[in-house]
Design a protein around this motif. Structure first.
Motif, PDB file in Angstrom:
ATOM      1  N   UNK A 279      -3.779  -7.891   9.325  1.00  0.00           N
ATOM      2  CA  UNK A 279      -4.521  -6.959   8.903  1.00  0.00           C
ATOM      3  C   UNK A 279      -3.740  -5.818   7.965  1.00  0.00           C
ATOM      4  N   UNK A 280      -3.995  -5.035   7.152  1.00  0.00           N
ATOM      5  CA  UNK A 280      -3.481  -4.073   6.700  1.00  0.00           C
ATOM      6  C   UNK A 280      -3.353  -2.910   7.429  1.00  0.00           C
ATOM      7  N   UNK A 281      -2.550  -1.805   7.227  1.00  0.00           N
ATOM      8  CA  UNK A 281      -2.608  -0.904   7.947  1.00  0.00           C
ATOM      9  C   UNK A 281      -2.280   0.420   7.454  1.00  0.00           C
ATOM     10  N   UNK A 282      -2.938   1.688   8.091  1.00  0.00           N
ATOM     11  CA  UNK A 282      -2.564   3.159   7.803  1.00  0.00           C
ATOM     12  C   UNK A 282      -1.637   3.720   8.851  1.00  0.00           C
ATOM     13  N   UNK A 283      -0.670   3.911   8.732  1.00  0.00           N
ATOM     14  CA  UNK A 283       0.435   4.738   9.607  1.00  0.00           C
ATOM     15  C   UNK A 283       0.389   6.174   9.293  1.00  0.00           C
ATOM     16  N   UNK A 284       0.010   6.695  10.259  1.00  0.00           N
ATOM     17  CA  UNK A 284      -0.053   8.520  10.243  1.00  0.00           C
ATOM     18  C   UNK A 284       1.190   9.080  11.222  1.00  0.00           C
ATOM     19  N   UNK A 285       1.773   9.810  10.298  1.00  0.00           N
ATOM     20  CA  UNK A 285       3.210  10.213  10.717  1.00  0.00           C
ATOM     21  C   UNK A 285       3.131  11.751  10.387  1.00  0.00           C
ATOM     22  N   UNK A 286       3.823  12.470  11.614  1.00  0.00           N
ATOM     23  CA  UNK A 286       3.792  14.043  11.313  1.00  0.00           C
ATOM     24  C   UNK A 286       5.029  14.436  11.450  1.00  0.00           C
ATOM     25  N   UNK A 287       5.293  16.110  10.802  1.00  0.00           N
ATOM     26  CA  UNK A 287       6.489  16.576  11.006  1.00  0.00           C
ATOM     27  C   UNK A 287       7.575  15.934  10.325  1.00  0.00           C
ATOM     28  N   UNK A 288       7.080  15.539   9.072  1.00  0.00           N
ATOM     29  CA  UNK A 288       7.999  14.916   8.008  1.00  0.00           C
ATOM     30  C   UNK A 288       7.608  15.692   6.658  1.00  0.00           C
ATOM     31  N   UNK A 289       8.975  16.350   6.057  1.00  0.00           N
ATOM     32  CA  UNK A 289       8.953  16.774   4.761  1.00  0.00           C
ATOM     33  C   UNK A 289       9.431  15.937   3.586  1.00  0.00           C
ATOM     34  N   UNK A 290       9.197  15.661   2.600  1.00  0.00           N
ATOM     35  CA  UNK A 290      10.000  14.879   1.604  1.00  0.00           C
ATOM     36  C   UNK A 290      10.906  15.687   1.057  1.00  0.00           C
ATOM     37  N   UNK A 291      12.187  14.945   0.779  1.00  0.00           N
ATOM     38  CA  UNK A 291      12.940  15.943   0.129  1.00  0.00           C
ATOM     39  C   UNK A 291      13.350  15.188  -1.215  1.00  0.00           C
ATOM     40  N   UNK A 292      13.242  14.050  -1.266  1.00  0.00           N
ATOM     41  CA  UNK A 292      13.554  13.143  -2.619  1.00  0.00           C
ATOM     42  C   UNK A 292      12.946  11.755  -2.583  1.00  0.00           C
ATOM     43  N   UNK A 293      12.389  11.520  -3.680  1.00  0.00           N
ATOM     44  CA  UNK A 293      11.844  10.334  -4.031  1.00  0.00           C
ATOM     45  C   UNK A 293      12.831   9.527  -4.810  1.00  0.00           C
ATOM     46  N   UNK A 294      13.269   8.269  -4.078  1.00  0.00           N
ATOM     47  CA  UNK A 294      14.432   7.609  -4.473  1.00  0.00           C
ATOM     48  C   UNK A 294      13.985   6.634  -5.441  1.00  0.00           C
ATOM     49  N   UNK A 295      15.197   6.164  -6.413  1.00  0.00           N
ATOM     50  CA  UNK A 295      14.812   5.386  -7.426  1.00  0.00           C
ATOM     51  C   UNK A 295      15.352   3.945  -7.055  1.00  0.00           C
ATOM     52  N   UNK A 296      14.776   3.007  -7.649  1.00  0.00           N
ATOM     53  CA  UNK A 296      15.503   1.502  -7.278  1.00  0.00           C
ATOM     54  C   UNK A 296      16.156   1.277  -8.602  1.00  0.00           C
ATOM     55  N   UNK A 297      16.795   0.200  -8.546  1.00  0.00           N
ATOM     56  CA  UNK A 297      17.502  -0.496  -9.728  1.00  0.00           C
ATOM     57  C   UNK A 297      16.781  -0.437 -11.100  1.00  0.00           C
ATOM     58  N   UNK A 298      15.575  -0.494 -10.900  1.00  0.00           N
ATOM     59  CA  UNK A 298      14.812  -0.483 -12.203  1.00  0.00           C
ATOM     60  C   UNK A 298      14.353   0.817 -12.706  1.00  0.00           C
ATOM     61  N   UNK A 299      14.779   1.763 -12.157  1.00  0.00           N
ATOM     62  CA  UNK A 299      14.554   3.221 -12.262  1.00  0.00           C
ATOM     63  C   UNK A 299      13.110   3.827 -11.803  1.00  0.00           C
ATOM     64  N   UNK A 300      12.470   2.907 -10.871  1.00  0.00           N
ATOM     65  CA  UNK A 300      11.109   3.127 -10.545  1.00  0.00           C
ATOM     66  C   UNK A 300      11.221   3.854  -9.241  1.00  0.00           C
ATOM     67  N   UNK A 301      10.303   4.481  -8.589  1.00  0.00           N
ATOM     68  CA  UNK A 301      10.075   4.866  -7.139  1.00  0.00           C
ATOM     69  C   UNK A 301      10.300   3.821  -6.152  1.00  0.00           C
ATOM     70  N   UNK A 302      11.272   3.754  -5.303  1.00  0.00           N
ATOM     71  CA  UNK A 302      11.466   2.691  -4.362  1.00  0.00           C
ATOM     72  C   UNK A 302      11.510   3.127  -2.821  1.00  0.00           C
ATOM     73  N   UNK A 303      11.208   4.575  -2.679  1.00  0.00           N
ATOM     74  CA  UNK A 303      11.159   5.077  -1.484  1.00  0.00           C
ATOM     75  C   UNK A 303      11.449   6.651  -1.350  1.00  0.00           C
TER      76      UNK A 303
END
Length: 468
Positions: free
Chosen positions: A268-292
């Motif tokens: 089954x698909x899943x939704x994972x709920x996380x807390x106490x996390x602040x994004x500091x950077x969207x990381x790029x992959x080798x293709x220049x797109x968001x990868x994480x």
């Protein structure tokens, strides 16, 4: 105020700019309480009314959308006129409205998004949730957006109902989507989606999340997706008690603790709920797109006023993802010539009265809804909010403080708009669009099949458009 005589006072003409819930509640209050004096003209940038009820409410929430029945009654009032496909600052100016109306009510909402302000958030594959919501709801501004759903994981930044909406839309089964008014282009893309996991991350704890109880609870009722909450992580996030936690927050915690006891099922698909996390950077992959997304882990710290704030620790983690959606709030946009508070992203006002640079009310200018108070509350919140503004209008009318327009003739502005916008959409023209969409939907077992391009809408409404 101008009047013909004491027994037959002249009409008071009000323009409402924006056809969403706030604008319609304001119009309804004005027409209900005015003893026959008020005439309301509504101007809307799109051909279609209803604002976020049409283009923001998730398609699998049809009961919420039924509120439009109330607005329809207002629209059918004999002293109400609808002018769609008209934009303030293009076909008509603020000054022209003030020349024709005793009061102008700005009800334009908060159509933009709040940015994260971190490196990489503008990478391909990293999007504001406002655009994703508009895309799957068939908003005419967004039908051609290209969301890459070929990845296995998406990350949604935010802990409010919009974050849950977009997460849910990414994991709904085809059967769950089939009976909704999701835009056709989105139905096709979602049917082919490879997304199996959606991580929803918020900077504060579960007791501070802005979810409403029904939105959070319904995640556990999805037919082909599980909700995953790590019990140990949840309890660590709850270790610092929030003295300001209300009934809603406490119920949310109960729901989350129940989710933490559930075992995800294979396949089954899943939704994972996380807390106490602040994004500091969207990381790029080798293709220049968001990868994480790289996120810092937070801890809750007590403030002097008794509240809690999230403070970054020295720990961080990276969540790989090919799709990143930020859902940290909507933002209002300035209107040409209307005083605007850039920091709050609202029209400068006090209780709905628009304020000039000297902080004094500008005669005849008012505001309602999100552009008045910021993007808070549910649809029904706008009813009380609009009543406050309408009360201010009536107070100013009674006190002789309302604006006195030099040209209050109801036909003059209408002719001006028709000259500048040949495709002016009346309520009758919108009704043709509405009928067409509903008829298409009926044949497919759906509430409606939306027209997503303005030119399509105008073709359907052609018989009701001005003829010259």
């Amino acid at each position: 105020m101008t009047s013909t005589d004491n027994d037959n006072p002249a009409p008071i003409r009000v323009a409402v700019v924006g056809a969403g819930p706030a604008g319609f509640y304001a119009a309804g209050h004005l027409l209900k309480d005015s003893a026959g004096r008020i005439e309301v003209d509504m101007l809307e940038r799109l051909p279609t009314p209803w604002g976020l009820v049409r283009s923001g409410v998730a398609p699998d929430h049809p009961k919420i959308k039924s509120v439009t029945r109330i607005y329809e009654k207002t629209a059918e009032h004999p002293r109400f006129r609808y002018f769609g496909n008209v934009e303030l600052g293009r076909q008509v100016s603020r000054e022209e409205l003030l020349a024709h109306y005793h009061a102008v009510v700005y009800a334009t909402g908060a159509p933009s998004d709040r940015p994260l302000g971190i490196p990489g958030e503008d990478l391909p594959g990293s999007w504001p949730a406002t655009e994703f919501v508009g895309w799957y709801n068939g908003h005419p501004d967004h039908p051609d957006l290209d969301f890459d759903l070929g990845c296995e994981r998406a990350v949604v930044i935010g802990n409010g109902n919009v974050a849950l909406d977009v997460a849910r839309m990414l994991v709904l089964s085809q059967d769950e989507l089939a009976g909704t008014d999701t835009a056709d282009h989105a139905l096709q893309a979602l049917a082919q989606s490879a997304v199996r996991e959606v991580v929803v991350a918020g900077r504060r704890g579960p007791a501070q999340a802005a979810f409403t109880n029904p939105e959070l609870r319904e995640l556990g009722e999805l037919t082909d997706a599980d909700v995953v909450v790590d019990g140990d992580e949840l309890e660590r996030a709850l270790a610092v008690a929030d003295p300001n936690a209300g009934v809603t927050a406490k119920k949310n915690v109960e729901i989350l603790r129940d989710y933490a006891t559930r075992e995800p099922r294979e396949g089954r698909r899943r939704i994972v709920l996380r807390f106490l996390l602040s994004p500091v950077e969207v990381l790029a992959g080798d293709d220049g797109r968001a990868a994480g997304v790289r996120l810092v882990r937070n801890e809750l710290v007590a403030e002097p006023d008794g509240g809690l704030r999230a403070r970054a620790t020295g720990q961080s983690e990276t969540i790989p993802a090919g799709l990143v959606l930020r859902a940290i709030g909507y933002r209002g946009l300035a209107l040409p010539g209307v005083p605007f508070d850039e920091r709050a992203a609202t029209i400068r006002n006090a209780g709905g009265r628009v304020l000039g640079e000297d902080d004094r009310p500008l005669p005849g200018e008012y505001t309602v809804g999100w552009i008045k108070r910021g993007p808070t509350g549910i649809i029904g919140t706008n009813k009380k909010d609009a009543q406050q503004t309408v009360d201010a209008i009536f107070e100013d009318l009674a006190g002789g403080r309302l604006h006195e327009p030099p040209a209050p003739d109801p036909t003059e502005l209408q002719e001006t708009l028709r000259a500048r916008q040949p495709d002016l959409v009346s309520y009758a023209a919108w009704s043709e669009i509405d009928r067409h969409e509903r008829e298409r939907g009926e044949s497919e077992g759906r509430p409606r099949v939306k027209l997503t391009r303005i030119e399509e809408m105008l073709r359907v409404a052609a018989d009701e458009l001005p003829t010259g």
